[in-house]
Design a protein around this motif. Structure first.
Motif, PDB file in Angstrom:
ATOM      1  N   PHE A 198       8.624   6.184 -12.104  1.00 20.58           N
ATOM      2  CA  PHE A 198      10.006   5.908 -12.501  1.00 20.58           C
ATOM      3  C   PHE A 198      10.668   7.196 -12.967  1.00 20.58           C
ATOM      4  O   PHE A 198      10.082   7.990 -13.707  1.00 20.58           O
ATOM      5  N   ARG A 199      11.907   7.381 -12.529  1.00 21.97           N
ATOM      6  CA  ARG A 199      12.715   8.525 -12.940  1.00 21.97           C
ATOM      7  C   ARG A 199      14.049   7.985 -13.446  1.00 21.97           C
ATOM      8  O   ARG A 199      14.950   7.681 -12.674  1.00 21.97           O
ATOM      9  N   PHE A 200      14.157   7.843 -14.773  1.00 22.43           N
ATOM     10  CA  PHE A 200      15.367   7.327 -15.399  1.00 22.43           C
ATOM     11  C   PHE A 200      16.301   8.474 -15.750  1.00 22.43           C
ATOM     12  O   PHE A 200      15.894   9.622 -15.915  1.00 22.43           O
ATOM     13  N   GLY A 201      17.592   8.145 -15.876  1.00 16.79           N
ATOM     14  CA  GLY A 201      18.585   9.155 -16.203  1.00 16.79           C
ATOM     15  C   GLY A 201      18.785  10.158 -15.091  1.00 16.79           C
ATOM     16  O   GLY A 201      19.137  11.313 -15.337  1.00 16.79           O
ATOM     17  N   GLU A 202      18.608   9.709 -13.851  1.00 13.17           N
ATOM     18  CA  GLU A 202      18.710  10.599 -12.693  1.00 13.17           C
ATOM     19  C   GLU A 202      19.563   9.916 -11.628  1.00 13.17           C
ATOM     20  O   GLU A 202      19.247   8.807 -11.183  1.00 13.17           O
ATOM     21  N   THR A 203      20.632  10.569 -11.219  1.00 12.48           N
ATOM     22  CA  THR A 203      21.572  10.002 -10.263  1.00 12.48           C
ATOM     23  C   THR A 203      21.256  10.482  -8.858  1.00 12.48           C
ATOM     24  O   THR A 203      21.058  11.682  -8.635  1.00 12.48           O
ATOM     25  N   VAL A 204      21.217   9.560  -7.914  1.00 19.59           N
ATOM     26  CA  VAL A 204      21.037   9.921  -6.514  1.00 19.59           C
ATOM     27  C   VAL A 204      22.395  10.310  -5.946  1.00 19.59           C
ATOM     28  O   VAL A 204      23.350   9.525  -5.970  1.00 19.59           O
ATOM     29  N   LEU A 205      22.478  11.517  -5.405  1.00 20.49           N
ATOM     30  CA  LEU A 205      23.740  12.076  -4.914  1.00 20.49           C
ATOM     31  C   LEU A 205      23.887  11.948  -3.407  1.00 20.49           C
ATOM     32  O   LEU A 205      25.010  11.847  -2.895  1.00 20.49           O
ATOM     33  N   ASP A 206      22.769  11.966  -2.690  1.00 16.81           N
ATOM     34  CA  ASP A 206      22.841  11.886  -1.232  1.00 16.81           C
ATOM     35  C   ASP A 206      21.536  11.325  -0.684  1.00 16.81           C
ATOM     36  O   ASP A 206      20.450  11.665  -1.183  1.00 16.81           O
ATOM     37  N   GLY A 258       0.783  -1.229   0.000  1.00 19.14           N
ATOM     38  CA  GLY A 258       0.000   0.000   0.000  1.00 19.14           C
ATOM     39  C   GLY A 258       0.811   1.272   0.000  1.00 19.14           C
ATOM     40  O   GLY A 258       0.281   2.353   0.302  1.00 19.14           O
ATOM     41  N   LEU A 259       2.095   1.197  -0.353  1.00 17.68           N
ATOM     42  CA  LEU A 259       2.951   2.373  -0.324  1.00 17.68           C
ATOM     43  C   LEU A 259       2.962   3.093  -1.671  1.00 17.68           C
ATOM     44  O   LEU A 259       2.809   2.472  -2.734  1.00 17.68           O
ATOM     45  N   LYS A 260       3.154   4.399  -1.622  1.00 19.46           N
ATOM     46  CA  LYS A 260       3.380   5.202  -2.821  1.00 19.46           C
ATOM     47  C   LYS A 260       4.869   5.123  -3.130  1.00 19.46           C
ATOM     48  O   LYS A 260       5.701   5.525  -2.324  1.00 19.46           O
ATOM     49  N   VAL A 261       5.214   4.600  -4.322  1.00 18.78           N
ATOM     50  CA  VAL A 261       6.587   4.190  -4.608  1.00 18.78           C
ATOM     51  C   VAL A 261       7.149   4.946  -5.803  1.00 18.78           C
ATOM     52  O   VAL A 261       6.465   5.154  -6.813  1.00 18.78           O
ATOM     53  N   CYS A 262       8.420   5.316  -5.681  1.00 16.28           N
ATOM     54  CA  CYS A 262       9.173   5.884  -6.799  1.00 16.28           C
ATOM     55  C   CYS A 262      10.481   5.129  -6.945  1.00 16.28           C
ATOM     56  O   CYS A 262      11.121   4.777  -5.950  1.00 16.28           O
ATOM     57  N   VAL A 263      10.884   4.872  -8.183  1.00 18.17           N
ATOM     58  CA  VAL A 263      12.165   4.242  -8.491  1.00 18.17           C
ATOM     59  C   VAL A 263      13.017   5.238  -9.267  1.00 18.17           C
ATOM     60  O   VAL A 263      12.562   5.793 -10.270  1.00 18.17           O
ATOM     61  N   VAL A 264      14.236   5.458  -8.792  1.00 19.03           N
ATOM     62  CA  VAL A 264      15.184   6.349  -9.474  1.00 19.03           C
ATOM     63  C   VAL A 264      16.332   5.507 -10.016  1.00 19.03           C
ATOM     64  O   VAL A 264      16.902   4.682  -9.302  1.00 19.03           O
ATOM     65  N   GLU A 265      16.657   5.694 -11.283  1.00 17.93           N
ATOM     66  CA  GLU A 265      17.701   4.910 -11.954  1.00 17.93           C
ATOM     67  C   GLU A 265      18.617   5.852 -12.727  1.00 17.93           C
ATOM     68  O   GLU A 265      18.151   6.698 -13.506  1.00 17.93           O
ATOM     69  N   ALA A 266      19.933   5.704 -12.510  1.00 22.82           N
ATOM     70  CA  ALA A 266      20.895   6.597 -13.149  1.00 22.82           C
ATOM     71  C   ALA A 266      20.939   6.426 -14.663  1.00 22.82           C
ATOM     72  O   ALA A 266      21.106   7.401 -15.404  1.00 22.82           O
ATOM     73  N   ASN A 267      20.806   5.202 -15.147  1.00 17.33           N
ATOM     74  CA  ASN A 267      20.819   4.970 -16.585  1.00 17.33           C
ATOM     75  C   ASN A 267      19.461   5.317 -17.193  1.00 17.33           C
ATOM     76  O   ASN A 267      18.439   5.369 -16.498  1.00 17.33           O
ATOM     77  N   THR A 268      19.456   5.509 -18.509  1.00 13.64           N
ATOM     78  CA  THR A 268      18.194   5.834 -19.175  1.00 13.64           C
ATOM     79  C   THR A 268      17.332   4.600 -19.410  1.00 13.64           C
ATOM     80  O   THR A 268      16.159   4.715 -19.734  1.00 13.64           O
ATOM     81  N   ARG A 269      17.921   3.434 -19.224  1.00 12.55           N
ATOM     82  CA  ARG A 269      17.179   2.177 -19.283  1.00 12.55           C
ATOM     83  C   ARG A 269      18.041   1.114 -18.610  1.00 12.55           C
ATOM     84  O   ARG A 269      19.252   1.295 -18.464  1.00 12.55           O
ATOM     85  N   PRO A 270      17.455  -0.009 -18.208  1.00 10.18           N
ATOM     86  CA  PRO A 270      18.249  -1.061 -17.559  1.00 10.18           C
ATOM     87  C   PRO A 270      19.256  -1.661 -18.541  1.00 10.18           C
ATOM     88  O   PRO A 270      18.888  -2.126 -19.628  1.00 10.18           O
ATOM     89  N   VAL A 271      20.530  -1.666 -18.145  1.00  2.56           N
ATOM     90  CA  VAL A 271      21.576  -2.232 -18.999  1.00  2.56           C
ATOM     91  C   VAL A 271      22.533  -3.120 -18.207  1.00  2.56           C
ATOM     92  O   VAL A 271      23.521  -3.604 -18.751  1.00  2.56           O
ATOM     93  N   GLY A 272      22.265  -3.346 -16.930  1.00  2.00           N
ATOM     94  CA  GLY A 272      23.198  -4.056 -16.073  1.00  2.00           C
ATOM     95  C   GLY A 272      22.952  -5.545 -15.999  1.00  2.00           C
ATOM     96  O   GLY A 272      22.439  -6.177 -16.935  1.00  2.00           O
ATOM     97  N   ALA A 273      23.310  -6.106 -14.848  1.00  2.00           N
ATOM     98  CA  ALA A 273      23.280  -7.560 -14.671  1.00  2.00           C
ATOM     99  C   ALA A 273      21.897  -8.155 -14.910  1.00  2.00           C
ATOM    100  O   ALA A 273      21.773  -9.299 -15.355  1.00  2.00           O
ATOM    101  N   SER A 274      20.853  -7.385 -14.635  1.00  6.80           N
ATOM    102  CA  SER A 274      19.500  -7.935 -14.710  1.00  6.80           C
ATOM    103  C   SER A 274      19.047  -8.266 -16.119  1.00  6.80           C
ATOM    104  O   SER A 274      18.098  -9.042 -16.301  1.00  6.80           O
ATOM    105  N   ILE A 275      19.682  -7.688 -17.141  1.00  4.72           N
ATOM    106  CA  ILE A 275      19.335  -8.058 -18.513  1.00  4.72           C
ATOM    107  C   ILE A 275      20.443  -8.870 -19.184  1.00  4.72           C
ATOM    108  O   ILE A 275      20.312  -9.262 -20.346  1.00  4.72           O
ATOM    109  N   ARG A 276      21.531  -9.130 -18.467  1.00  3.66           N
ATOM    110  CA  ARG A 276      22.656  -9.853 -19.068  1.00  3.66           C
ATOM    111  C   ARG A 276      22.707 -11.303 -18.599  1.00  3.66           C
ATOM    112  O   ARG A 276      23.715 -11.982 -18.796  1.00  3.66           O
TER     113      ARG A 276
END
Length: 375
Positions: A168-176, A30-48
């Motif tokens: 979802f917020r793609f292409g956004e880096t979390v700094l702190d 029941g939570l309001k959720v946001c996902v922030v991802e530095a890349n513009t799309r998934p390219v890491g281990a999860s698709i390899r």
């Protein structure tokens, strides 16, 4: 000027499978959720990876339990998200008498529920595409699933956004991260809880805490092959080298004799961390791997000799005949000799979560359930 700060119950950093699993679990609660991802799309281990949801052979205890739960979640969400389960089940070919002993011992564990130990002749009747001329025994497990990761992850994201209300917020880096305040490359976010899923980025936020787990990086090689003559795999295929790598088998007393024989017969494969996994895609091609090399900063260069050895093991296990390699790639994931996953608690409202055993597709949903249950 007043800054408009967006507010959420849960912020997940990272849109790999571990992050997506926590986003799903948050929404279910029941939570309001946001996902922030530095890349513009998934390219890491999860698709390899193989898209192979592995249950049988996982380490006894938490990892096996999480794999069972994760398989059940995949079964539930795949049809809702339009994700094809391409094939089901595992065929573990015991090629040596010592492998037969390991499989026999495994069948006496609780983890073998629902599995069958077959003679090569019986297995050949059900799975004619397997190479069983010199096999000693075959374990069949009905518990595994296979999805095409490079398609499944984007579809999972699309479904979480459209049907489950995840932002979802793609292409956004979390700094702190100072929960509830989070600073990104595009502004500020306020979230009552934060789950940080850094994947391979171990030297950024919370690096001092992550360092205490003494993680290293694992680089693996994988490839896609197209058989010259069409064949149908009956499910995922593995063989002897997997029996000394997957802890659910390797921890059994009988595995010691198999390991000794493999040291004598397959020293290079063991040195390169090779164990065969072969799965099939809808176009008839096979995704095949893999190898394991460990380094704090792995080199990006793939080895032709390692690839050749992987393909040799494919030919020993699958009646593939001729084929051509159509794709090659290198993957990376964080690895630990002590932990299959890390759940770290910087404070009461923040969690750092990593899968450190290469089992993200197989255990992430169960891991996320554990994180929230203990939070």
């Amino acid at each position: 000027m007043k800054i408009d700060v967006q507010r959420y119950d849960l912020l997940v950093v990272g849109a790999g499978i571990v992050g997506l699993a926590h986003a799903l679990e948050g929404v279910k609660r029941g939570l309001k959720v946001c996902v922030v991802e530095a890349n513009t799309r998934p390219v890491g281990a999860s698709i390899r990876n193989f898209g192979f949801i592995t249950v049988t052979g996982q380490a006894a205890g938490d990892t096996h339990r999480r794999a069972q739960r994760t398989r059940d979640v995949w079964d539930d969400i795949a049809p809702q998200a339009g994700i094809d389960v391409i094939h089901r089940g595992l065929w573990m070919i015991g090629q040596r008498p010592e492998a037969h002993d390991v499989l026999t011992e495994f069948m006496h564990t609780d983890m073998a529920a629902g599995c069958e130990l077959l003679t090569p002749q019986a297995a050949a009747m059900r799975a004619p595409s397997l190479q069983l001329n010199s096999a000693a025994a075959v374990l069949y497990s009905p518990h595994e699933r296979r999805v095409e990761s490079r398609d499944a992850i984007p579809k999972l994201i699309s479904w979480l956004a459209s049907a489950m209300g995840v932002s979802f917020r793609f292409g956004e880096t979390v700094l702190d991260i100072s929960t509830p305040e989070v600073v990104t490359s595009r502004g500020q976010i306020r979230a009552e809880r934060v789950v940080y899923c850094p994947g391979t980025f171990l030297r950024s936020l919370f690096a001092d805490r992550i360092d205490t787990y003494q993680l290293t990086m694992c680089r693996l090689q994988m490839l896609r092959v197209m058989p010259d003559t069409p064949l149908t795999l009956p499910g995922a295929v593995m063989s002897d080298l997997s029996l000394v790598r997957y802890a659910g088998y390797a921890a059994l007393p009988a595995a010691a004799a198999l390991r000794s024989r493999l040291i004598a017969e397959e020293p290079q494969a063991l040195e390169d961390g090779i164990h065969l996994i072969a799965v099939q895609s809808t176009d008839g091609s096979l995704v095949v791997g893999d190898s394991h090399h460990y380094d704090a900063t792995p080199e990006p260069f793939a080895s032709a000799a390692v690839e050749e050895n992987i393909l040799r093991h494919l030919s020993l296990s699958v009646a593939i005949g001729g084929y051509k390699v159509t794709e090659r790639w290198v993957g990376e994931y964080p690895s630990s000799s002590e932990h299959t996953a890390v759940i770290d608690c910087p404070d009461a409202a923040t969690r750092v979560v990593l899968v450190t055993s290469g089992t993200g597709a197989s255990t992430a949903f169960g891991l996320a359930q554990d994180v929230f249950s203990d939070w």
